[in-house]
Enzyme design. Structure first.
Site, PDB file in Angstrom:
ATOM      1  N   GLU A 228       0.827  -1.108   0.169  1.00 20.30           N
ATOM      2  CA  GLU A 228       0.060  -0.047  -0.103  1.00 20.30           C
ATOM      3  C   GLU A 228       1.040   1.361  -0.040  1.00 20.30           C
ATOM      4  O   GLU A 228       1.516   1.778   1.094  1.00 20.30           O
ATOM      5  CB  GLU A 228      -0.887   0.003   1.142  1.00 20.30           C
ATOM      6  CG  GLU A 228      -1.862  -1.273   1.269  1.00 20.30           C
ATOM      7  CD  GLU A 228      -2.899  -0.904   0.414  1.00 20.30           C
ATOM      8  OE1 GLU A 228      -3.188   0.051  -0.357  1.00 20.30           O
ATOM      9  OE2 GLU A 228      -3.742  -1.842   0.452  1.00 20.30           O
ATOM     10  N   CYS A 262      -2.283   9.042   2.399  1.00 23.41           N
ATOM     11  CA  CYS A 262      -1.956   8.464   1.103  1.00 23.41           C
ATOM     12  C   CYS A 262      -3.061   8.731   0.049  1.00 23.41           C
ATOM     13  O   CYS A 262      -2.939   8.984  -1.099  1.00 23.41           O
ATOM     14  CB  CYS A 262      -1.565   6.813   1.160  1.00 23.41           C
ATOM     15  SG  CYS A 262      -2.976   6.113   1.828  1.00 23.41           S
TER      16      CYS A 262
HETATM   17  P1  NAP Z   1       8.388   5.186   4.716  1.00 23.99           P
HETATM   18  O1  NAP Z   1       9.475   6.093   4.702  1.00 23.99           O
HETATM   19  O2  NAP Z   1       8.272   4.249   3.419  1.00 23.99           O
HETATM   20  O3  NAP Z   1       8.323   4.222   5.900  1.00 23.99           O
HETATM   21  C1  NAP Z   1       7.193   3.508   6.029  1.00 23.99           C
HETATM   22  C2  NAP Z   1       7.749   2.012   6.802  1.00 23.99           C
HETATM   23  O4  NAP Z   1       8.697   1.494   5.930  1.00 23.99           O
HETATM   24  C3  NAP Z   1       8.464   2.581   8.143  1.00 23.99           C
HETATM   25  O5  NAP Z   1       8.335   1.540   9.201  1.00 23.99           O
HETATM   26  C4  NAP Z   1       9.765   2.508   7.621  1.00 23.99           C
HETATM   27  O6  NAP Z   1      10.770   2.755   8.838  1.00 23.99           O
HETATM   28  C5  NAP Z   1       9.911   1.369   6.630  1.00 23.99           C
HETATM   29  N1  NAP Z   1      10.942   1.554   5.566  1.00 23.99           N
HETATM   30  C6  NAP Z   1      11.452   2.728   5.000  1.00 23.99           C
HETATM   31  N2  NAP Z   1      12.378   2.397   4.091  1.00 23.99           N
HETATM   32  C7  NAP Z   1      12.568   0.945   4.192  1.00 23.99           C
HETATM   33  C8  NAP Z   1      13.241   0.123   3.418  1.00 23.99           C
HETATM   34  N3  NAP Z   1      14.246   0.651   2.331  1.00 23.99           N
HETATM   35  N4  NAP Z   1      13.117  -1.212   3.697  1.00 23.99           N
HETATM   36  C9  NAP Z   1      12.155  -1.647   4.602  1.00 23.99           C
HETATM   37  N5  NAP Z   1      11.608  -0.813   5.361  1.00 23.99           N
HETATM   38  C10 NAP Z   1      11.558   0.626   5.031  1.00 23.99           C
HETATM   39  O7  NAP Z   1       6.962   5.770   4.598  1.00 23.99           O
HETATM   40  P2  NAP Z   1       6.383   6.912   5.731  1.00 23.99           P
HETATM   41  O8  NAP Z   1       7.083   8.253   5.329  1.00 23.99           O
HETATM   42  O9  NAP Z   1       6.484   6.541   7.010  1.00 23.99           O
HETATM   43  O10 NAP Z   1       4.812   7.311   5.176  1.00 23.99           O
HETATM   44  C11 NAP Z   1       4.515   7.928   4.122  1.00 23.99           C
HETATM   45  C12 NAP Z   1       4.212   7.229   2.813  1.00 23.99           C
HETATM   46  O11 NAP Z   1       3.212   6.122   3.180  1.00 23.99           O
HETATM   47  C13 NAP Z   1       3.384   8.129   1.838  1.00 23.99           C
HETATM   48  O12 NAP Z   1       4.078   7.770   0.519  1.00 23.99           O
HETATM   49  C14 NAP Z   1       2.210   7.552   1.788  1.00 23.99           C
HETATM   50  O13 NAP Z   1       1.421   7.886   0.713  1.00 23.99           O
HETATM   51  C15 NAP Z   1       2.383   6.171   2.040  1.00 23.99           C
HETATM   52  N6  NAP Z   1       0.883   5.355   2.863  1.00 23.99           N
HETATM   53  C16 NAP Z   1       0.285   4.641   1.936  1.00 23.99           C
HETATM   54  C17 NAP Z   1      -0.859   4.051   2.211  1.00 23.99           C
HETATM   55  C18 NAP Z   1      -1.756   3.287   1.577  1.00 23.99           C
HETATM   56  O14 NAP Z   1      -2.624   2.520   2.390  1.00 23.99           O
HETATM   57  N7  NAP Z   1      -1.482   3.151   0.147  1.00 23.99           N
HETATM   58  C19 NAP Z   1      -1.527   4.459   3.720  1.00 23.99           C
HETATM   59  C20 NAP Z   1      -0.522   5.418   4.451  1.00 23.99           C
HETATM   60  C21 NAP Z   1       0.594   5.771   3.974  1.00 23.99           C
HETATM   61  P3  NAP Z   1      11.417   3.550   9.620  1.00 23.99           P
HETATM   62  O15 NAP Z   1      10.604   4.569   9.876  1.00 23.99           O
HETATM   63  O16 NAP Z   1      12.456   2.706  10.484  1.00 23.99           O
HETATM   64  O17 NAP Z   1      12.527   4.109   8.177  1.00 23.99           O
END
Ligand code: NAP
Length: 454
Positions: A228, A262
């Site tokens: 997602e 998102c």
């Molecule tokens: P993020 O930086 O991708 O982090 C999300 C999760 O992934 C965190 O637990 C993060 O851990 C982990 N993570 C980051 N890089 C990683 C990697 N290379 N390998 C494995 N795990 C990794 O995203 P965010 O800034 O927290 O959230 C915002 C994003 O989420 C936006 O793009 C938003 O649109 C999306 N989102 C999508 C939905 C949906 O249902 N489609 C819902 C909500 C949010 P750390 O915090 O330890 O870095």
């Protein structure tokens, strides 16, 4: 990134946590694997009674949980308390419906009896974001646990207290200790965990780069994933729409959760006939939003969750403006402590600028004028994302065209995109794959077993 609660409203560190050691991670994976062996044999009724108890805890303590979310990631308290209530709703939905969603399906064939049986897979890793720190986790955990799987949560590093509070809710609800565990680890630990044979599948909600990384690791291991990811949802307004209602909903759809959703509407695509009126009222409503202390009931917009997110949003706006975009209101960081960014409206946006082709995760709205429905649909689909889409029109044939032609996981007519436990949720293109919620969500992490008896 260190695992720390930092209050985004004032930048002060509330609490820090040591990441789990390799040995501690392994012990938790072992507990998950051992728990699964017995937990998978529990009945739907047993699981449902624990899930209802989790819902009761969420309802009774929603003010405490709401406050915790607001302190860790800055969402206005009204929304935070509502989020705890919505988590209770998804627990009750799956407590009531898991049994029928996963009941055996009889199929007539040449066998004496043939049917489809749905069986749990095992320990599932959930990598989750901070923006809806309870809801994202519960919408994974409620169906996964009701299906008989066990959950391992790697939450975002800036919401560790939420992560621990959720583990505690499941524990107090009566689930065995290994049924749902929080792993306090940074993202660098995800690869090792996912490669461990005791973990059978993964779901990630987060950014596109994180999704690509987790999916490629899981792909090498031949483990199922659900992704997602981000979105740049269009919000289209046609001349027959109720304009005032469309404008007010548009402002809410862009600024909900401080613009960090998102499925927030990000690109507003408005028919030329009504564009000037839309722009004038939209800008006026954005200017009227109350930005401030997220713990205050009257606040509309709080701080962005981290300093880095604020810097990213500011950079995207700056680069878009340098490329030719115009700022109608806002456009900069606010002169006060904390990660506050002004509610912003951009127009004249060049197609290749970040505001046009990237996800902007803050209270920044992009307005586009189009001559007709063909141009509206073409512009709406001109994105690498495909999460949600909203279209406002009272013309039935236009409604049908939006339903048929918008490239998105959901289309909302005369409303804003939202999640609901009864409806599937997910995206297309770079917004990910798989579905959460509803009967479709609970079938993502099950073995769909064919049974044929002569
Ligand atoms: P993020 O930086 O991708 O982090 C999300 C999760 O992934 C965190 O637990 C993060 O851990 C982990 N993570 C980051 N890089 C990683 C990697 N290379 N390998 C494995 N795990 C990794 O995203 P965010 O800034 O927290 O959230 C915002 C994003 O989420 C936006 O793009 C938003 O649109 C999306 N989102 C999508 C939905 C949906 O249902 N489609 C819902 C909500 C949010 P750390 O915090 O330890 O870095």
């Amino acid at each position: 990134m260190a695992i720390a609660s930092i209050n985004p409203a004032d930048g002060k560190t509330i609490k820090t946590f040591e990441p789990l050691s390799e040995t501690q991670i392994s012990q938790k994976l072992q507990l998950a694997a051992e728990t699964f062996r017995s937990y998978r044999l529990s009945t739907f009724e047993e699981r449902a009674s624990m899930m209802v108890r989790a819902a009761e805890i969420l309802e009774t303590e929603k003010l405490d949980f709401g406050r915790l979310m607001t302190l860790e990631m800055g969402k206005p308290i009204k929304g935070a308390v509502g989020e705890a209530e919505k988590c209770a709703l998804v627990c009750r939905y799956y407590a009531d419906n898991a049994n029928s969603h996963l009941a055996d399906r009889l199929v007539e064939t040449n066998a004496s009896k043939s049917y489809v049986r749905f069986q749990p897979l095992g320990p599932v890793l959930a990598v989750m974001p901070w923006n809806f720190p309870f809801w994202q986790v519960f919408r994974f955990a409620a169906p996964a646990l009701m299906a008989g799987n066990v959950g391992l949560l790697k939450h975002a590093s800036n919401v560790p207290q939420c992560a621990l509070a959720i583990e505690d809710i499941f524990r107090r609800a009566g689930f065995p200790a290994g049924a749902f565990q929080t792993l306090l680890v940074g993202s660098e630990a995800v690869q090792r965990i996912l490669e461990d044979a005791r973990v059978v599948a993964a779901t990630l909600t987060g950014s596109e780069p994180a999704g690509r990384s987790v999916a490629s690791i899981a792909g090498k291991q031949i483990k199922k994933t659900v992704l997602e990811l981000g979105g740049s949802d269009p919000f289209i307004v046609m001349p027959s729409a109720h304009l005032q209602e469309a404008v007010s909903t548009a402002v809410k759809a862009r600024t909900i959760n401080n613009g960090q959703s998102c499925i927030a509407a990000k690109r507003f695509i408005v028919a030329a006939e009504i564009y000037d009126e839309f722009e004038r009222t939209f800008v006026a409503e954005m200017k009227a939003l109350r930005v401030g202390d997220p713990l205050s009931e009257s606040t509309d917009i709080g701080p962005l969750a981290t300093e880095q997110i604020l810097k990213d949003v500011a950079e995207q706006v700056k680069t878009s403006v340098a490329a030719g975009a115009l700022v109608l209101t806002g456009g900069k960081r606010m002169d006060r402590p904390g990660n506050f960014y002004e509610p912003t409206v951009l127009v004249n946006i060049p197609p290749d600028s970040p505001a046009s082709c990237e996800e902007v995760f803050g209270p920044v709205a992009m307005l586009f004028r189009v001559k007709d429905i063909d141009e509206a649909i073409a512009l709406a689909n001109a994105t690498s994302f495909g999460l949600g889409a909203a279209a406002w029109t009272n013309d039935i044939s236009e409604q049908q065209r939006f339903v048929d032609e918008l490239e998105a996981g959901s289309v909302f007519i005369n409303g804003m995109v939202a999640s609901d436990p009864r409806l599937p949720f997910g995206g297309l293109k770079n917004s990910g794959y798989g579905r959460e919620l509803s009967e479709f969500g609970i079938r993502e992490f099950v073995n769909i077993k064919t049974v044929w008896i002569k």
